[in-house]
Design a protein around this motif. Structure first.
Motif, PDB file in Angstrom:
ATOM      1  N   LEU A 112      -9.278  12.960  -5.995  1.00  0.00           N
ATOM      2  CA  LEU A 112      -8.761  12.522  -7.288  1.00  0.00           C
ATOM      3  C   LEU A 112      -9.672  12.959  -8.425  1.00  0.00           C
ATOM      4  N   ASP A 113     -10.968  12.919  -8.197  1.00  0.00           N
ATOM      5  CA  ASP A 113     -11.910  13.394  -9.226  1.00  0.00           C
ATOM      6  C   ASP A 113     -11.693  14.881  -9.507  1.00  0.00           C
TER       7      ASP A 113
ATOM      8  N   SER B 189       0.809  -1.215   0.000  1.00  0.00           N
ATOM      9  CA  SER B 189       0.000   0.000   0.000  1.00  0.00           C
ATOM     10  C   SER B 189       0.840   1.262   0.000  1.00  0.00           C
ATOM     11  N   GLY B 190       1.957   1.272   0.740  1.00  0.00           N
ATOM     12  CA  GLY B 190       2.798   2.453   0.785  1.00  0.00           C
ATOM     13  C   GLY B 190       3.349   2.816  -0.583  1.00  0.00           C
ATOM     14  N   ALA B 191       3.768   1.800  -1.332  1.00  0.00           N
ATOM     15  CA  ALA B 191       4.308   2.040  -2.672  1.00  0.00           C
ATOM     16  C   ALA B 191       3.232   2.574  -3.610  1.00  0.00           C
ATOM     17  N   VAL B 192       2.015   2.046  -3.467  1.00  0.00           N
ATOM     18  CA  VAL B 192       0.909   2.506  -4.315  1.00  0.00           C
ATOM     19  C   VAL B 192       0.609   3.970  -4.050  1.00  0.00           C
ATOM     20  N   ILE B 193       0.501   4.327  -2.774  1.00  0.00           N
ATOM     21  CA  ILE B 193       0.190   5.718  -2.412  1.00  0.00           C
ATOM     22  C   ILE B 193       1.311   6.658  -2.843  1.00  0.00           C
ATOM     23  N   ALA B 194       2.563   6.209  -2.694  1.00  0.00           N
ATOM     24  CA  ALA B 194       3.690   7.041  -3.119  1.00  0.00           C
ATOM     25  C   ALA B 194       3.665   7.268  -4.632  1.00  0.00           C
ATOM     26  N   THR B 195       3.326   6.223  -5.376  1.00  0.00           N
ATOM     27  CA  THR B 195       3.258   6.336  -6.836  1.00  0.00           C
ATOM     28  C   THR B 195       2.164   7.309  -7.262  1.00  0.00           C
ATOM     29  N   VAL B 196       1.008   7.210  -6.610  1.00  0.00           N
ATOM     30  CA  VAL B 196      -0.093   8.129  -6.911  1.00  0.00           C
ATOM     31  C   VAL B 196       0.325   9.568  -6.615  1.00  0.00           C
ATOM     32  N   GLY B 197       1.023   9.760  -5.497  1.00  0.00           N
ATOM     33  CA  GLY B 197       1.492  11.094  -5.146  1.00  0.00           C
ATOM     34  C   GLY B 197       2.456  11.657  -6.190  1.00  0.00           C
TER      35      GLY B 197
ATOM     36  N   LYS C 284       1.631  16.847   1.389  1.00  0.00           N
ATOM     37  CA  LYS C 284       1.614  15.534   2.046  1.00  0.00           C
ATOM     38  C   LYS C 284       1.132  14.439   1.093  1.00  0.00           C
ATOM     39  N   ILE C 285       0.136  14.758   0.286  1.00  0.00           N
ATOM     40  CA  ILE C 285      -0.375  13.762  -0.662  1.00  0.00           C
ATOM     41  C   ILE C 285       0.686  13.452  -1.720  1.00  0.00           C
ATOM     42  N   GLU C 286       1.374  14.477  -2.195  1.00  0.00           N
ATOM     43  CA  GLU C 286       2.374  14.262  -3.239  1.00  0.00           C
ATOM     44  C   GLU C 286       3.574  13.455  -2.749  1.00  0.00           C
ATOM     45  N   ARG C 287       3.896  13.558  -1.475  1.00  0.00           N
ATOM     46  CA  ARG C 287       5.026  12.779  -0.975  1.00  0.00           C
ATOM     47  C   ARG C 287       4.588  11.444  -0.358  1.00  0.00           C
ATOM     48  N   GLY C 288       3.290  11.125  -0.492  1.00  0.00           N
ATOM     49  CA  GLY C 288       2.801   9.830  -0.037  1.00  0.00           C
ATOM     50  C   GLY C 288       2.523   9.732   1.439  1.00  0.00           C
ATOM     51  N   ALA C 289       2.448  10.867   2.140  1.00  0.00           N
ATOM     52  CA  ALA C 289       2.187  10.863   3.579  1.00  0.00           C
ATOM     53  C   ALA C 289       0.696  10.877   3.900  1.00  0.00           C
TER      54      ALA C 289
ATOM     55  N   GLN D 118       2.599  10.817  -9.354  1.00  0.00           N
ATOM     56  CA  GLN D 118       1.840  11.094 -10.564  1.00  0.00           C
ATOM     57  C   GLN D 118       1.101  12.428 -10.457  1.00  0.00           C
ATOM     58  N   LEU D 119       0.513  12.673  -9.298  1.00  0.00           N
ATOM     59  CA  LEU D 119      -0.180  13.953  -9.099  1.00  0.00           C
ATOM     60  C   LEU D 119       0.782  15.125  -9.223  1.00  0.00           C
ATOM     61  N   LYS D 120       1.969  14.972  -8.648  1.00  0.00           N
ATOM     62  CA  LYS D 120       2.963  16.043  -8.723  1.00  0.00           C
ATOM     63  C   LYS D 120       3.366  16.300 -10.172  1.00  0.00           C
ATOM     64  N   MET D 121       3.572  15.232 -10.928  1.00  0.00           N
ATOM     65  CA  MET D 121       3.955  15.376 -12.336  1.00  0.00           C
ATOM     66  C   MET D 121       2.867  16.090 -13.144  1.00  0.00           C
ATOM     67  N   TRP D 122       1.612  15.721 -12.899  1.00  0.00           N
ATOM     68  CA  TRP D 122       0.506  16.375 -13.607  1.00  0.00           C
ATOM     69  C   TRP D 122       0.405  17.847 -13.210  1.00  0.00           C
ATOM     70  N   ARG D 123       0.603  18.136 -11.912  1.00  0.00           N
ATOM     71  CA  ARG D 123       0.528  19.520 -11.439  1.00  0.00           C
ATOM     72  C   ARG D 123       1.626  20.364 -12.082  1.00  0.00           C
ATOM     73  N   GLU D 124       2.848  19.841 -12.059  1.00  0.00           N
ATOM     74  CA  GLU D 124       3.970  20.590 -12.624  1.00  0.00           C
ATOM     75  C   GLU D 124       3.825  20.756 -14.133  1.00  0.00           C
ATOM     76  N   ALA D 125       3.290  19.726 -14.806  1.00  0.00           N
ATOM     77  CA  ALA D 125       3.071  19.818 -16.255  1.00  0.00           C
ATOM     78  C   ALA D 125       2.048  20.896 -16.590  1.00  0.00           C
ATOM     79  N   ALA D 126       1.135  21.143 -15.636  1.00  0.00           N
ATOM     80  CA  ALA D 126       0.114  22.177 -15.835  1.00  0.00           C
ATOM     81  C   ALA D 126       0.630  23.562 -15.455  1.00  0.00           C
TER      82      ALA D 126
END
Length: 283
Positions: free
Chosen positions: A71-72, A20-28, A58-63, A30-38
């Motif tokens: 997410l929506d 679960s930790g790896a999944v949450i970190a990966t999602v974080g 905290k969400i972007e670093r998986g905390a 991805q969100l950071k990449m999308w934010r920075e791309a925008a």
């Protein structure tokens, strides 16, 4: 202490099989990449999302685990075309610690759950306030977000009692559990009221083991038995830092025998509800 129902679940933090930790970190990430791309910094993104920059960090670093609605909204704000919203399923599976997910899955496959809880109210019977107070007492202390995560997991686990083919649940609680003011007097009162409410369900039987009883087959500690749909029975027990699923037939037989004796030595379900009402009146 029965840590399934108590607050000392530190072994979950060290489980190498918990992805679960790896999944949450990966999602974080991805969100950071999308934010920075925008071309948005955290503050601007947070303003458009309706959240503070600290939560975004905290969400972007998986905390912190993002909620489905987060997410929506992020998908909409970042114009991801459904790619961020599609991560909700993975996040939902990773929301709770692996051992909670495994136990909840096992409980959902039972036709009968029998438990003896000697320190705190059984996890399937706890109110959210009571569970929060328990996790708040844990030492070394959990971070606030971990308390929220574990409380949410415990409440989600209780869905088994509301499912269409809910299992028969029998729980023997020590009298001392009914009197220990975990979280304070009002939290205890609401917990007692909840026991009365749940104890009146047709598929739930709560029994009280009086402190004054002379013969007690449960002095070795708490236990839980689960009779599965395929006819097999397994045991589950937790002591400090150790969680164990018991499948060896001879060991399960011993637990089954003990639990039967514990139920016979406790008050009947009807007597127990009257007893809980009495304790509530004194609280």
């Amino acid at each position: 202490m029965n840590t399934t129902d108590g607050a000392d679940e530190s072994s979950w933090e060290l489980d190498p099989e918990d992805e679960s930790g790896a999944v949450i970190a990966t999602v974080g990430r991805q969100l950071k990449m999308w934010r920075e791309a925008a071309g948005l910094d955290r503050t601007t993104f947070g303003e458009r999302m309706g959240y503070g920059a600290n939560l975004i960090y905290k969400i972007e670093r998986g905390a912190r685990i993002p909620r489905p609605e987060f997410l929506d909204k992020a998908d909409e704000v970042l114009g991801a075309g459904g790619k961020i919203a599609a991560m909700k399923a993975d996040v939902e599976r990773a929301r709770y610690p692996k051992k909670v997910r495994d136990l909840a899955k096992l409980e959902s496959e039972t036709v009968e759950i029998g438990a003896y809880a000697n320190i705190v109210a059984h996890g399937l019977l706890q109110t959210e306030e009571y569970a929060c107070a328990l996790y708040g007492l844990r030492r070394p202390a959990y971070p606030e977000e971990e308390v929220a995560r574990l409380v949410a997991a415990r409440m989600d686990r209780q869905k088994v009692l509301r499912q269409t083919a809910a299992p028969l649940l029998t729980v023997v609680q020590e009298e001392s559990v009914l009197r220990r003011p975990i979280g304070g007097r009002m939290v205890l009162r609401r917990q007692l009221e909840h026991l009365l409410e749940v104890g009146r369900l047709r598929h739930v039987e709560i029994q009280v083991m009086p402190t004054a009883v002379e013969e007690h087959a449960g002095l070795a500690g708490s236990l839980q038995l689960m009779r599965l749909r395929d006819g097999t029975t397994v045991g589950h027990n937790e002591v400090q830092l150790v969680s164990r699923l018991i499948t060896e037939p001879k060991e399960v037989q011993v637990l089954d025998m003990r639990y039967g004796m514990i139920r016979a030595q406790a008050l009947t379900p009807r007597e127990s509800l009257t007893f809980i009402e009495k304790v509530l009146g004194e609280t």
